[in-house]
Design a protein around this motif. Structure first.
Motif, mmCIF file in Angstrom:
data_model
loop_
_atom_site.group_PDB
_atom_site.id
_atom_site.type_symbol
_atom_site.label_atom_id
_atom_site.label_comp_id
_atom_site.label_asym_id
_atom_site.label_seq_id
_atom_site.Cartn_x
_atom_site.Cartn_y
_atom_site.Cartn_z
ATOM 1 N N ALA A 3 1.075 4.058 -2.843
ATOM 2 C CA ALA A 3 0.867 5.476 -2.521
ATOM 3 C C ALA A 3 2.041 6.310 -3.006
ATOM 4 N N LEU A 4 3.230 5.766 -2.787
ATOM 5 C CA LEU A 4 4.419 6.485 -3.231
ATOM 6 C C LEU A 4 4.416 6.620 -4.752
ATOM 7 N N ASN A 28 -3.814 36.543 -12.234
ATOM 8 C CA ASN A 28 -4.673 35.362 -12.229
ATOM 9 C C ASN A 28 -5.878 35.478 -13.165
ATOM 10 N N LYS A 29 -5.911 36.532 -13.967
ATOM 11 C CA LYS A 29 -7.044 36.709 -14.866
ATOM 12 C C LYS A 29 -6.570 36.865 -16.295
ATOM 13 N N ILE A 32 0.824 -1.225 0.000
ATOM 14 C CA ILE A 32 0.000 0.000 0.000
ATOM 15 C C ILE A 32 0.857 1.274 0.000
ATOM 16 N N PRO A 33 1.777 1.424 0.958
ATOM 17 C CA PRO A 33 2.596 2.651 0.878
ATOM 18 C C PRO A 33 3.415 2.731 -0.389
ATOM 19 N N ILE A 41 1.786 6.579 -6.714
ATOM 20 C CA ILE A 41 0.769 7.553 -7.117
ATOM 21 C C ILE A 41 1.260 8.975 -6.869
ATOM 22 N N GLY A 42 1.866 9.138 -5.693
ATOM 23 C CA GLY A 42 2.375 10.478 -5.358
ATOM 24 C C GLY A 42 3.400 10.954 -6.368
ATOM 25 N N HIS A 72 2.175 16.950 -12.586
ATOM 26 C CA HIS A 72 2.118 18.379 -12.258
ATOM 27 C C HIS A 72 3.286 19.113 -12.913
ATOM 28 N N LEU A 109 1.680 11.763 -9.652
ATOM 29 C CA LEU A 109 0.995 13.057 -9.593
ATOM 30 C C LEU A 109 1.992 14.207 -9.692
#
Lengths: 211, 549
Positions: free
Chosen positions: B21-22, B53-54, B17-18, B24-25, B32, B28
């Protein structure tokens, strides 16, 4: 605390164990609970290892949960607004909703962080030299508070479901999934941790010192 | 009791599991990073219409980034815009990429950026072709008229005036629109305008170093004896202005040089293109001793008949120290009008060089009718001079020569001096001496005639005659001297008269000066005539000095 070297003090020392599922107190030498037919363990099996495992998972996921966007807000005539947990808290704070901002901060940032910190402390200090009263209280607290961390997930889920029209739409981002995973992982880690281990270790320590 | 079989597993399989998770992290995080492009900064003069920001950054009408922050530079002189680009946009960010703020614009050339009325302004990007990546850019004040990706040639023009021209004004070739003006800058140090114009391919091949550009803005009307000639390129050029060009076949040794570096001259009209361009100007002060009546501002400065400049200022100064009035004449000359061939290294000032070889300025009459004057530059190789510092101004003084009239005056003065120096006294003395000797001879003759002893008469007469002969000889010598002197005098006078006549052509017959000069001239002529007759007489009859006619 009145503990003597050779006098039995715990349930286990009296030759009993209680079923972790239904709570029945049975003789230690049988393997299946006569009431609920689940396996009998005197202590949660591999408690520390599993707790560590979930804790590490939650620590890993804590970063994407806080760094990745949790919502994408599309409003007509505006560029897509991207929010992380912290930016939405700041947004609320700057718009005067101090109470809401504080609640979300406590539930979504402070609590997971606090849980992780407490679990790290409990797992790295498994052999207390004094009765682990504070540790037990902390454990009970994080065990109780764990489920409330999901407030942010609920908010996003509700908004995502309700705000879906041509004028505006809110889509959940990857951050909210990571955040939910953090909350779940910390709850599992708490669940897997057996606070009685600390008491066992304390008893071993104090018996050794008395001899 | 059955012993349960307990598998002794040290490590639970749940450790997966970890690890997941690692995974997936990390995935991601990778996503990014991959989706997040470069952060760029742009410098703009104003932050008009830019909102953090516009405001988006768009390329081909698609968002490729968003402004994340707008702030001032440290010295508050301009605005720094920070923007987050998307990952795909990275190749667009290179050395010659151009950024500008798109705002609604309604000009004679067209309407643009209307969509920004609703969505607000955005920053547009025109990527360059450079391979060098860059993260900091200077924002343009306005949209570049020509996309960088378009093929063509940018030509640099310089002009004294941008009359009728504007950014976006078209460039025509034979009436066809082949490009437009992209930039107009004023350069203070050169006091002229620099204009950049873009000529699209394939028309850019028509331009070489001898190409002439001229302004076709507005309407030009020529009225001459041949009638009126009205010229107008097109209605569009009437509204927007415009330039056109032609590439004449000329003798141009510099044709091989690159046109992207050459700065062409933008002429005011087609007829002006035949004039050599001239922008470099030098200023000199001239001083004339006599009246500068008739010399006006803009009077031409000619070098052997070719105009190379003009008078730009005339002043009357009174120097209290020397108690003299001085008349400085400031002239402007354009050294580029003199083509320099076989140029030597180190010659930086053409006029300093010319002056040291005898260049002199003089004031001459230009028009008989108006009496206007001009400055004539001529070489007098026997009279080398030098440029000197002016006492009253920061300019250099070019040595000048006196004009026709004063030269005549000088000549007359010289003659008078010569006449004054004639040894008339000595001639008179010698003549009277000769006369005295003659008297003696006569007295001798008398005494001989009166003498009783006439026998010696014969020899005495012979002696006297010999003496008389000698006397006559010396008389002849004296008269010959006188004749020679008179001849020189006569020649001088004739020169003066010729000069006078030359000068007189420059005066209008009605002026009083003309009349006076006429009188002087006739008086001089009379003098010359009488001198001449005296000389002739002496030639024919040398003893007329003694005996009269």
């Amino acid at each position: 605390m009145p503990t003597l070297k050779n006098e039995p003090d715990t349930c286990r020392e009296y030759g009993f164990c209680n079923c972790l599922e239904c709570g029945a107190v049975v003789k230690k030498d049988i393997t299946l609970c006569p009431r609920c037919h689940s396996h009998l363990h005197s202590r949660k099996p591999k408690s520390l290892q599993k707790s560590w495992m979930f804790l590490i998972t939650s620590i890993i996921l804590f970063f994407p949960a806080n760094l990745l966007p949790i919502t994408y807000t599309r409003t007509i005539g505006q560029p897509v607004q991207v929010d992380t947990i912290m930016s939405s808290i700041l947004f609320l704070w700057h718009h005067g909703s101090y109470a809401v901002a504080s609640i979300i901060f406590v539930a979504s940032i402070f609590t997971p962080f606090f849980k992780i910190a407490v679990l790290l402390y409990l797992l790295t200090h498994p052999a207390p030299k004094r009765p682990p009263v504070i540790q037990t209280k902390l454990y009970r607290f994080i065990h109780f508070v764990g489920r409330w961390s999901m407030i942010d997930v609920f908010v996003v889920a509700l908004l995502g479901a309700l705000v879906q029209n041509n004028l505006a739409s809110i889509t959940p981002g990857a951050g909210i999934f990571a955040f939910a995973a953090v909350v779940v992982a910390t709850m599992f880690a708490t669940e897997q941790f057996d606070i009685r281990i600390l008491w066992d270790k304390y008893r071993d320590y104090s018996c050794k010192n008395q001899s | 009791m059955q012993e349960p079989i307990i598998k002794k597993r040290r490590i639970t399989f749940l450790w997966i599991i970890p690890i997941i998770a690692l995974g997936i992290g990390l995935w991601l995080a990778y996503q990014h990073v991959r989706n997040t492009g470069a952060t760029i900064t742009l410098d703009f003069r104003t932050g008009e219409g830019i909102v953090a920001n516009k405001t988006r950054i768009r390329y081909k009408d698609l968002d490729i980034g968003v402004v994340t922050g707008v702030g001032f530079s440290e010295d508050l002189s301009h605005v720094i815009v920070e923007a987050q680009m998307i990952a795909n946009a990275t190749p667009l960010l290179n050395e010659d990429s151009k950024f500008w703020v798109v705002k609604p614009q309604i000009t004679a050339a067209g309407v643009s950026g209307l969509s920004t009325l609703i969505s607000g302004s955005y920053i547009a990007l025109d990527p360059g072709s450079s391979k060098v990546s860059r993260r900091h850019f200077e924002g343009l004040q306005q949209a570049p008229a020509i996309p960088l990706s378009e093929d063509g040639q940018l030509v640099h023009l310089q002009s004294a005036s941008s009359a009728g021209l504007n950014i976006g004004s078209p460039v025509y070739y034979r009436g066809l629109k082949v490009g437009q003006i992209t930039e107009i800058n004023y350069q203070a140090n050169a006091d002229r305008l620099f204009i950049n114009a873009f000529v699209r391919a394939p028309y850019d091949k028509l331009i070489n170093t001898s190409t002439k550009f001229w302004n076709v803005s507005g309407v030009s009307l020529d009225v001459s004896t041949n009638g009126a000639n009205l010229q107008m390129e097109s209605i569009e050029s009437l509204l927007l202005g415009g330039i056109t060009f032609t590439t004449p076949t000329t003798f141009d040794t510099k044709r091989s040089s690159s046109i992207s570096e050459k700065v062409f001259t933008l002429y005011a009209s087609e007829s002006a293109t035949v004039q050599p361009p001239s922008f470099e100007k030098q200023y000199y002060v001239l001083y004339f001793d006599d009246s500068i009546r008739g010399l006006n501002n803009n009077a031409p400065v000619e070098f052997n008949g070719i105009r190379i400049g003009q008078v730009i200022d005339i002043r009357l100064l009174y120097d209290e120290k020397t108690q003299k009035a001085v008349l400085p004449v400031l002239v402007e000359v354009e050294p580029q009008r003199i083509d320099r061939v076989n140029k030597q290294e180190g010659e930086d000032n053409l006029f300093a060089d010319l002056v040291s070889n005898g260049l002199r300025a003089s004031m001459e009459t230009d028009s008989l009718i108006t009496g206007s004057k001009f400055i004539k530059l001529s070489m007098y190789p026997d009279d080398p001079g030098s440029l000197t510092e002016d006492r009253y101004s920061p300019y250099l003084v070019m040595p000048s020569r006196s004009t026709g009239i004063s030269r005549i005056a000088d000549g007359v003065g010289e003659i008078i001096d010569k006449v004054k120096k004639l040894p008339l006294d000595r001639i008179a003395d010698e003549v009277s001496e000769v006369l005295g000797e003659g008297k003696n001879v006569l007295a001798g003759a008398n005494s001989i005639l009166n003498a009783p002893n006439m026998d010696r008469l014969g020899t005495d007469i012979v002696k006297s005659l010999e003496e008389f002969n000698q006397t006559m000889k010396s008389v002849r010598g004296v008269t010959q001297n006188a004749t020679k002197t008179l001849h020189t005098l006569n020649n001088k006078l004739e020169n003066v008269i010729t000069q006078f006549e030359d000068t007189l052509y420059g005066f209008s017959p009605n002026s009083s000066l003309y009349y006076t000069l006429q009188e002087t001239l006739s008086a001089l002529r009379k003098t010359a005539d009488s001198v001449n007759s005296v000389a002739t007489k002496l030639d024919n009859k040398p003893n007329a000095l003694i005996f009269g006619d």
